[in-house]
Every structure is written in structure tokens, then in C-alpha cells.
Design a protein around this motif. Structure first.
Motif, short mmCIF file in Angstrom:
data_model
loop_
_atom_site.label_atom_id
_atom_site.label_comp_id
_atom_site.label_asym_id
_atom_site.label_seq_id
_atom_site.Cartn_x
_atom_site.Cartn_y
_atom_site.Cartn_z
N TYR A 1 0.90 -1.28 0.01
CA TYR A 1 -0.05 0.06 0.07
C TYR A 1 0.79 1.34 0.00
O TYR A 1 0.64 2.33 -0.90
CB TYR A 1 -1.09 0.00 1.14
N ARG A 2 1.92 1.34 0.76
CA ARG A 2 3.00 2.29 0.76
C ARG A 2 3.57 2.68 -0.66
O ARG A 2 3.73 3.92 -0.83
CB ARG A 2 4.01 2.11 1.96
N LEU A 3 3.63 1.56 -1.37
CA LEU A 3 4.29 1.60 -2.70
C LEU A 3 3.34 2.16 -3.85
O LEU A 3 3.77 2.92 -4.59
CB LEU A 3 4.99 0.41 -3.05
N GLU A 4 2.00 1.76 -3.76
CA GLU A 4 1.23 1.72 -4.58
C GLU A 4 -0.11 2.81 -4.18
O GLU A 4 -1.27 2.77 -4.84
CB GLU A 4 0.58 0.25 -4.92
N GLU A 5 0.03 3.50 -3.22
CA GLU A 5 -1.04 4.20 -2.57
C GLU A 5 -1.62 5.19 -3.50
O GLU A 5 -2.88 5.41 -3.75
CB GLU A 5 -0.71 5.02 -1.33
N GLU A 6 -0.76 5.78 -4.59
CA GLU A 6 -1.20 6.87 -5.54
C GLU A 6 -1.98 6.37 -6.49
O GLU A 6 -2.93 6.81 -7.27
CB GLU A 6 -0.24 7.48 -6.05
N HIS A 7 -2.20 5.01 -6.46
CA HIS A 7 -3.04 4.40 -7.61
C HIS A 7 -4.62 3.88 -7.33
O HIS A 7 -5.33 3.28 -8.15
CB HIS A 7 -2.37 2.99 -8.19
N TYR A 8 -4.60 3.95 -5.87
CA TYR A 8 -6.12 3.61 -5.39
C TYR A 8 -6.76 4.82 -4.71
O TYR A 8 -6.01 5.82 -4.22
CB TYR A 8 -5.83 2.63 -4.32
N GLU A 9 -7.99 5.05 -4.94
CA GLU A 9 -8.70 6.00 -4.37
C GLU A 9 -8.92 5.98 -2.75
O GLU A 9 -8.66 7.08 -1.97
CB GLU A 9 -10.35 5.91 -4.63
N ASP A 10 -8.73 4.91 -1.98
CA ASP A 10 -8.28 4.82 -0.83
C ASP A 10 -8.05 3.57 -0.29
O ASP A 10 -7.90 2.58 -1.06
CB ASP A 10 -9.77 5.21 0.16
N VAL A 11 -7.55 3.29 1.06
CA VAL A 11 -7.27 2.01 1.68
C VAL A 11 -8.24 0.66 1.22
O VAL A 11 -7.78 -0.31 0.87
CB VAL A 11 -6.92 2.05 2.97
N ARG A 12 -9.57 1.12 1.35
CA ARG A 12 -10.67 0.00 1.19
C ARG A 12 -10.55 -0.57 -0.58
O ARG A 12 -10.46 -1.73 -0.33
CB ARG A 12 -11.96 0.87 1.33
N HIS A 13 -10.36 0.59 -1.52
CA HIS A 13 -10.28 0.10 -2.80
C HIS A 13 -9.00 -0.81 -2.82
O HIS A 13 -8.98 -1.78 -3.66
CB HIS A 13 -10.15 1.08 -3.68
N PHE A 14 -7.87 -0.40 -2.45
CA PHE A 14 -6.73 -1.26 -2.32
C PHE A 14 -6.72 -2.59 -1.87
O PHE A 14 -6.41 -3.77 -2.55
CB PHE A 14 -5.31 -0.46 -1.42
N VAL A 15 -7.38 -2.64 -0.67
CA VAL A 15 -7.57 -4.23 -0.14
C VAL A 15 -8.67 -4.86 -0.77
O VAL A 15 -8.19 -6.16 -1.18
CB VAL A 15 -8.16 -3.86 1.36
N LEU A 16 -9.59 -4.38 -1.36
CA LEU A 16 -10.61 -5.15 -2.43
C LEU A 16 -9.91 -5.63 -3.63
O LEU A 16 -10.04 -6.72 -4.09
CB LEU A 16 -11.65 -4.22 -2.59
N GLU A 17 -8.99 -4.86 -4.15
CA GLU A 17 -8.29 -5.38 -5.24
C GLU A 17 -7.19 -6.27 -5.16
O GLU A 17 -7.38 -7.34 -5.83
CB GLU A 17 -7.71 -4.04 -5.77
N LYS A 18 -6.49 -6.28 -3.89
CA LYS A 18 -5.53 -7.12 -3.53
C LYS A 18 -6.13 -8.56 -3.16
O LYS A 18 -5.44 -9.56 -3.52
CB LYS A 18 -4.45 -6.60 -2.51
N LEU A 19 -7.18 -8.35 -2.58
CA LEU A 19 -7.95 -9.82 -1.93
C LEU A 19 -8.85 -10.29 -2.95
O LEU A 19 -9.74 -11.19 -2.45
CB LEU A 19 -8.33 -9.57 -0.61
N LYS A 20 -9.15 -9.85 -3.90
CA LYS A 20 -10.23 -10.29 -4.87
C LYS A 20 -10.33 -11.64 -5.23
O LYS A 20 -11.12 -12.35 -5.67
CB LYS A 20 -10.14 -9.39 -6.38
#
Length: 479
Positions: free
Chosen positions: A97-116
């Protein structure tokens, strides 16, 4: 506010965040059967200080600050979304998340994408487990199985078989041996002897204590046990023919041996389990503790640098097989007092590795020295490699494999200049790579690696990993 007050305030905030994280970890485990780890280090039932120290380890691993607030934010999202039973590395998620944070709207969208990928996971069918034997490994397996029962979505310990009868006194003695351990400390749970039902009530669940002279004489189905995985940790039955006797008993479906086996698949989980489909085999061996320590490391070296030849020397804690005082023993030297002597003995680990990594057939010699410590062992790997290397490259290779890929559960990378055997007790990884002790020759063709291992605890966790594979209750994982 002066510097000292700022430091106090900052530490208080970190500790409050750690308390919040502990609550989320507990809720996820008991409500959803989701286990969080931090770079493979267990987080469940850890204290505030242990949580903070694990974050410091993570920061050292990446040479960058590692915020507990990010861990809390990601854990909170995991708590609110629908996931199947899973084991998720909070460290890897936080780092990404620290490396890719700028590519996601927020932490929730990041987690949803990673754990899909969890959406494709099949529902688990819990598996009954029987422990045949209740010695050092048997009791550690019982601790882990019952400590991690949660909602019972994976493996359920239903019975323990002993070859001695269990009256009220012996039941209490067995309960006491499970509660207290001179090496691994007190069991973090409750154990009550129940003579009326010939059972132990462990963390509120009934585990039957069954006496048997022979494997085939037990009717497990009479205890409500069906289609069970039996884990034989007695060391008395090590051939396919002997272990097949367990399958005659009603209620047993698969057998796993906690020792090297003859005529059965010898598996080092993480290395060669996929070569053996649980639907096609009924009996498995988890090999030895030393084999589980060296095989993941040797696979890394073989895959990256190539192994030409080598020798391994295992410096092993003494075992119950040795004598406390000088006395007769069927093997040379093992009759001498274990707590007073270094004892040279043999090990089959050098040849056993080839069962998991055929490319190493005939390339390794091995020997062992038993030393006066009760637990915690060390293997010295002296290898000639095909591709010349440097110490920096060697350490980078090992760090990469400890961080990502199929061996992340098997290899722990140590930065500790002061590491000694007592430090590694309680480590779940079967191999601890000592980066500060490694040696590379001037021409880069010979490397010496020091691999620590908790020959009881680390090995028991490898047995559990293999048992879950055999029982088909491996959860969705994100490492």
C-alpha cells in the motif's frame, strides 16, 4: 512541548494503535476464521510490546519506517468486507500500500483489489484429527491445533491415542504435561482432566484419550470421529506396511508420520507437496526436523546459484533417545550422558533432501553433533556453488525468498548480530537464515550458511502446514 514529552506522547499513540489492532485481530479470528500475520510472524494473542517489536522488525527488513497506523487501517477494512477463512500477511499488504497508494482511491479500494482472489475460494470442510502419541511433538501439535481452533473451520483435534492406559492419575499427569512445558512455557489455554469420560477438556472442547496396544484395534467411529487424519508421532511405525495398520481402524482416512518414512511420500511442505495429490495417496511423511530446516535453503541455492557439492553438519539439541547418564545404548556414543557431552552421531538429512530435490542426489554428505541444550539446533551448510557469488548477493537472494514466493513460511531472515540458540525457540519457520554469520570464499565458489531451527516448534508447524494440505483445509492466503 519538549522532546521527552513528544516522545512519550508518540509512544502512547503507538500503544493505543496496537491495542486497537489486537482487538481487530481477535475479532477476525473468532468471527471470521481470518488470521493476520506480519511477514509470517503470528499476531494472534500477542501483547502490545510484541506487536510494536514486530513492526520494528518489518521496518528493519525494508530499511524504511513501518507505520502501525497503516496496519490498523488495512485490518479495519478486512474486518468490514466479506472474505472466506484466510491467512493474510498484514506486513505485505502494508508495504504494498505504501508503494502503490497513489493508484487507489483509498485503502478500502486497495484491499478489495489485492484480495479479490478470495472470491474463487471453495468452502472448507473441517477435518477431524487424531494424534497417535503424546510426546514432545504430539503435545506441541495439540497446543497448536487447539490454540488455533477458532470457529473450527479447519482441523479439529478429537482424540489422542497413547500406548499406556489412562487412569485418573495418568490423565492428570498428561494434562499437566500439556499445561506446562520447561522449554515452550505455559499453554495459553485451559486443560481439565475428565476421568469420567476418559478425556481432556481443552479450551472447553472434549478430546478423548484412547488407550491402544495396536493401531488397528481402535474404533474411532464409536467416538463420533469420521474420515479423520491420523498424525503418528510415536516413531514406532515408519514403513508403509506398519502405517497402513492405522487405515484398518474405523474412522481413519489419511495418515501422516512425523518422522522420515519408508515407502511413502516424504514431504517438506513448501518444497515438494504439490508432487503428491492427497486424493491419490493415503500415507505421508513430514520427514525430519533437520530435513525441513535445510531443504528450503538448499532449494533456494540450487534454483539461483546451483549446488555442485557440499557437506552439512547439524549441531542438534539432545533428545529423549539419549541417556541422561552413561548407560547402554544400541547406537554408538549416544549412551554417554547427553547433558555433559557433545556427541557425534549420524543423520540421514543429507540423503533425505534428494527425495524433495532430486537434482541434489549424491551431492551432499552429512553428519550430526548432539550438544547439551534441550532445544534449538543449527545446521552449517558448506557448499560449492556453480555460479560464483558475493556475500551481499547471497544475502539479497535469501532476503528475497524470505519475503516473497512459495517459501515465505519456511524461511525467516535474521539481522541479529547477537543471535544464539535460545533466541530462536518458538520460531514457527523451520529455517532461520543467519545473515550475519554467512561466509563466501574469495573466488565466490564456496559458501557457508548457518541455519538455525527450533527442532520442536518449527518442525511442528511444518507438520501442521502439511496436515492442512492433506486434509484440504488450506485457507486462502495472501503473502
Amino acid at each position: 512541548m519538549n522532546l521527552y514529552q513528544k516522545q512519550l506522547s508518540s509512544e502512547a499513540e503507538k500503544r493505543r494503535s496496537a491495542v486497537e489492532l489486537i482487538k481487530i485481530i481477535s475479532d477476525l479470528w473468532y468471527e471470521k476464521s481470518i488470521e493476520l500475520v506480519l511477514f509470517r510472524n503470528p499476531l494472534f494473542d500477542k501483547s502490545v510490546s510484541e506487536i510494536l517489536n514486530l513492526h520494528l522488525y518489518a521496518a528493519h527488513f525494508h530499511n524504511k519506517p513501518f507505520s502501525i497506523d497503516t496496519s490498523v487501517a488495512i485490518a479495519n477494512v478486512i474486518l468490514t468486507i466479506h472474505l472466506p477463512p484466510a491467512k493474510l500477511d498484514l506486513g505485505k499488504l502494508s508495504y504494498e500500500y505504501r508503494l502503490e497508494e497513489e493508484h487507489y482511491e483509498d485503502v478500502r479500494h486497495f484491499v478489495l483489489e489485492k484480495l479479490k482472489g478470495a472470491k474463487t475460494t471453495k468452502n472448507l470442510q473441517p477435518k477431524d484429527v487424531v494424534l497417535y502419541g503424546f510426546g514432545r511433538i504430539g503435545r506441541l501439535l495439540a497446543r497448536e491445533l487447539l490454540f488455533k481452533t477458532g470457529k473450527g473451520a479447519q482441523m479439529r483435534l478429537r482424540a489422542i491415542v497413547t500406548r499406556d492406559k489412562n487412569d485418573a492419575l495418568s490423565l492428570e499427569k498428561r494434562a499437566s504435561l500439556l499445561r506446562y512445558d520447561s522449554i515452550h512455557g505455559d499453554f495459553q489455554g485451559t486443560v481439565i482432566a475428565d476421568p469420567s469420560n476418559n478425556a481432556l477438556i481443552i479450551n472447553g472442547t472434549t478430546v478423548y484419550m484412547i488407550y491402544a496396544n495396536a493401531p488397528e484395534e481402535v474404533d474411532y467411529s464409536s467416538y463420533g470421529i469420521e474420515n479423520a487424519l491420523l498424525i503418528d508421532n510415536t516413531g514406532a511405525f515408519t514403513t508403509k506396511e506398519a502405517l497402513s495398520r492405522h487405515l484398518v481402524a474405523k474412522g481413519i482416512h489419511k495418515v501422516l508420520l512425523t518422522a522420515p518414512g519408508k515407502g511413502v511420500p516424504n514431504i517438506v511442505y513448501g518444497v515438494n507437496q504439490h508432487q503428491f495429490n492427497p486424493e491419490k495417496f493415503d500415507i505421508f511423511s513430514a520427514a525430519s526436523c533437520t530435513t525441513n530446516a535445510i531443504t528450503p535453503i538448499l532449494k533456494v541455492i540450487e534454483d539461483t546459484l546451483g549446488v555442485v557439492s557440499g557437506h552439512l553438519e547439524t549441531i542438534h539439541a539432545y533428545t529423549n533417545d539419549q541417556n541422561l547418564v552413561d548407560n547402554m545404548h544400541r547406537k554408538y556414543r549416544r549412551g554417554r550422558a547427553a547433558t555433559l557431552n557433545m556427541v557425534i552421531t549420524e543423520t540421514g538429512a543429507g540423503t533425505a533432501v534428494a527425495k524433495a530435490i532430486p537434482a541434489l542426489e549424491g551431492k551432499l554428505t552429512s553428519n550430526a553433533i548432539r550438544v547439551p541444550v534441550p532445544n534449538g539446533s543449527l545446521v552449517v551448510l558448506n557448499l560449492e556453488v556453480a555460479t560464483p557469488t558475493t556475500l551481499e548477493t547471497l544475502n539479497d537472494i535469501m532476503k528475497k525468498y524470505a519475503l516473497e514466493g512459495e517459501l515465505v513460511e519456511q524461511i525467516k531472515y535474521s539481522f541479529n548480530h547477537e543471535l544464539v540458540s535460545s533466541d530462536i525457540i518458538g520460531t514457527a519457520a523451520p529455517a532461520i537464515y543467519d545473515s550475519k554469520a554467512s561466509i563466501v570464499s574469495r573466488d565466490g565458489k564456496r559458501v557457508v550458511l548457518y541455519i538455525w531451527y527450533d527442532n520442536e516448534y518449527g518442525y511442528s508447524h511444518q507438520v501442521i502446514r502439511l496436515a492442512k494440505y492433506i486434509a484440504k483445509v488450506r485457507r486462502f492466503t495472501y503473502y
